[in-house]
Scaffold this motif. Structure first.
Motif, PDB file in Angstrom:
ATOM      1  N   GLY A 100       0.809  -1.204   0.000  1.00 55.59           N
ATOM      2  CA  GLY A 100       0.000   0.000   0.000  1.00 55.59           C
ATOM      3  C   GLY A 100       0.847   1.261   0.000  1.00 55.59           C
ATOM      4  O   GLY A 100       2.071   1.202   0.038  1.00 55.59           O
ATOM      5  N   PRO A 101       0.189   2.403  -0.083  1.00 52.42           N
ATOM      6  CA  PRO A 101      -1.276   2.529  -0.136  1.00 52.42           C
ATOM      7  C   PRO A 101      -1.806   2.234  -1.540  1.00 52.42           C
ATOM      8  O   PRO A 101      -1.225   2.676  -2.526  1.00 52.42           O
ATOM      9  N   LYS A 102      -2.908   1.501  -1.607  1.00 51.75           N
ATOM     10  CA  LYS A 102      -3.448   1.140  -2.915  1.00 51.75           C
ATOM     11  C   LYS A 102      -4.834   0.526  -2.765  1.00 51.75           C
ATOM     12  O   LYS A 102      -5.133  -0.158  -1.786  1.00 51.75           O
ATOM     13  N   GLU A 103      -5.659   0.781  -3.791  1.00 53.22           N
ATOM     14  CA  GLU A 103      -6.926   0.074  -3.939  1.00 53.22           C
ATOM     15  C   GLU A 103      -6.649  -1.129  -4.845  1.00 53.22           C
ATOM     16  O   GLU A 103      -6.436  -0.975  -6.048  1.00 53.22           O
ATOM     17  N   VAL A 104      -6.621  -2.288  -4.254  1.00 47.86           N
ATOM     18  CA  VAL A 104      -6.234  -3.495  -4.989  1.00 47.86           C
ATOM     19  C   VAL A 104      -7.418  -4.022  -5.795  1.00 47.86           C
ATOM     20  O   VAL A 104      -8.536  -4.165  -5.269  1.00 47.86           O
ATOM     21  N   THR A 105      -7.185  -4.318  -7.064  1.00 43.48           N
ATOM     22  CA  THR A 105      -8.212  -4.896  -7.933  1.00 43.48           C
ATOM     23  C   THR A 105      -7.681  -6.172  -8.572  1.00 43.48           C
ATOM     24  O   THR A 105      -6.510  -6.535  -8.407  1.00 43.48           O
ATOM     25  N   ALA A 106      -8.540  -6.824  -9.338  1.00 40.67           N
ATOM     26  CA  ALA A 106      -8.144  -8.067 -10.005  1.00 40.67           C
ATOM     27  C   ALA A 106      -7.026  -7.830 -11.016  1.00 40.67           C
ATOM     28  O   ALA A 106      -6.296  -8.766 -11.367  1.00 40.67           O
ATOM     29  N   ALA A 107      -6.870  -6.587 -11.477  1.00 35.99           N
ATOM     30  CA  ALA A 107      -5.800  -6.271 -12.425  1.00 35.99           C
ATOM     31  C   ALA A 107      -4.420  -6.430 -11.796  1.00 35.99           C
ATOM     32  O   ALA A 107      -3.423  -6.582 -12.518  1.00 35.99           O
TER      33      ALA A 107
END
Length: 279
Positions: free
Chosen positions: A102-109
């Motif tokens: 992080g910091p991050k909004e984790v997605t399937a990508a």
């Protein structure tokens, strides 16, 4: 074609994204529900897909764990992972990696996939990481059919630290059908079947419909060819019985056969006869 029952026509009246609408008409009275319900059941239960069925998470030994610096608990992360839709182009299973800080909004990508695996909804949210948060997990995926809950996989042995999750293999998100009356000549009770199919993006609605129809045809062909196969099986059994009967009839009873007919050499035959051995 069955005498007196004409075959209907099928038309795709609308397609948008992963959804499509089909109209099948005119159907013989009562066939609308029969065909629609059969297709709906097969679409939901019998089409193959791929899904995440287990995962290993660093610093988490069970699904009730919490991870430092991660907003969601592991249960919520697992629920998000179940929504990741993917295609396995080669083989039956694969292992994916998700390692990120992080910091991050984790997605399937953010999932590292091999060339044989394609993630079709890369925008699917997985977790929210703060500055100190990190995710390090290994995702196990395979091909399957329908919905397989964790309870069914209890007898399967997983390595220590592996968390088994419910696997949603079905590529179908929603199937609805409706039947309306339609006029054919002077008859007003024929059926018009309207079928709406929504997939998860791993398969097109038209392809899903044709695959479901093919599965039904394969099963009905078993019933259609039952009499022919039963007759063939009965004929084979009779031929085998006749063969065994013939072999039994031709089998020589050596105990009652004369020594002269046994095929021994003259010397052996004479020796046996001189010793009063006649059969």
């Amino acid at each position: 074609m069955q005498e007196g029952i004409s075959l209907p026509e099928i038309e795709k009246v609308n397609e948008e994204g992963n959804s499509a609408s089909f109209v099948i008409s005119p159907l013989y009275p009562g066939y609308g529900v029969t065909v629609g319900n059969s297709l709906r059941r097969v679409l939901y239960s019998s089409l193959k897909g791929a899904a995440i069925y287990a995962l290993e998470v660093q610093n988490a030994s069970h699904e009730f764990s919490t991870l430092p610096g991660v907003k969601e608990d592991l249960i919520q992360i697992i629920l998000n992972l179940k929504q990741v839709r993917l295609i396995i182009h080669e083989g039956e299973d694969a292992v994916l990696k998700l390692k990120i800080k992080g910091p991050k909004e984790v997605t399937a990508a953010d999932i590292s996939a091999s060339a044989s695996v394609e993630i079709v909804n890369p925008k699917q949210p997985i977790a929210s990481l703060s500055k100190t948060g990190k995710l390090d997990m290994e995702l196990k995926v395979n091909r399957g059919m329908g919905y397989v809950p964790t309870e069914i996989k209890e007898n399967r042995e997983f390595p220590i630290g592996t968390i088994s999750i419910d696997a949603i293999y079905s590529p179908i998100k929603k199937v609805n059908f409706d039947v309306e009356p339609i006029r054919v000549g002077e008859m007003t009770n024929y059926d018009k079947l309207m079928l709406d199919i929504t997939t998860d993006g791993t398969i097109k609605p038209t392809e899903a419909l044709t695959k479901a129809a093919a599965i039904l045809i394969d099963h009905f062909n078993l019933i259609k060819n039952y009499q022919e196969k039963a007759v063939a099986k009965k004929g084979k059994a009779k031929a085998e019985a006749d063969k065994n009967k013939k072999l039994a009839a031709n089998k020589t009873d050596f105990k009652s056969q004369k020594i002269e007919e046994a095929g021994f050499s003259n010397r052996t035959t004479n020796a046996l006869l001189n010793n009063k051995v006649k059969t």
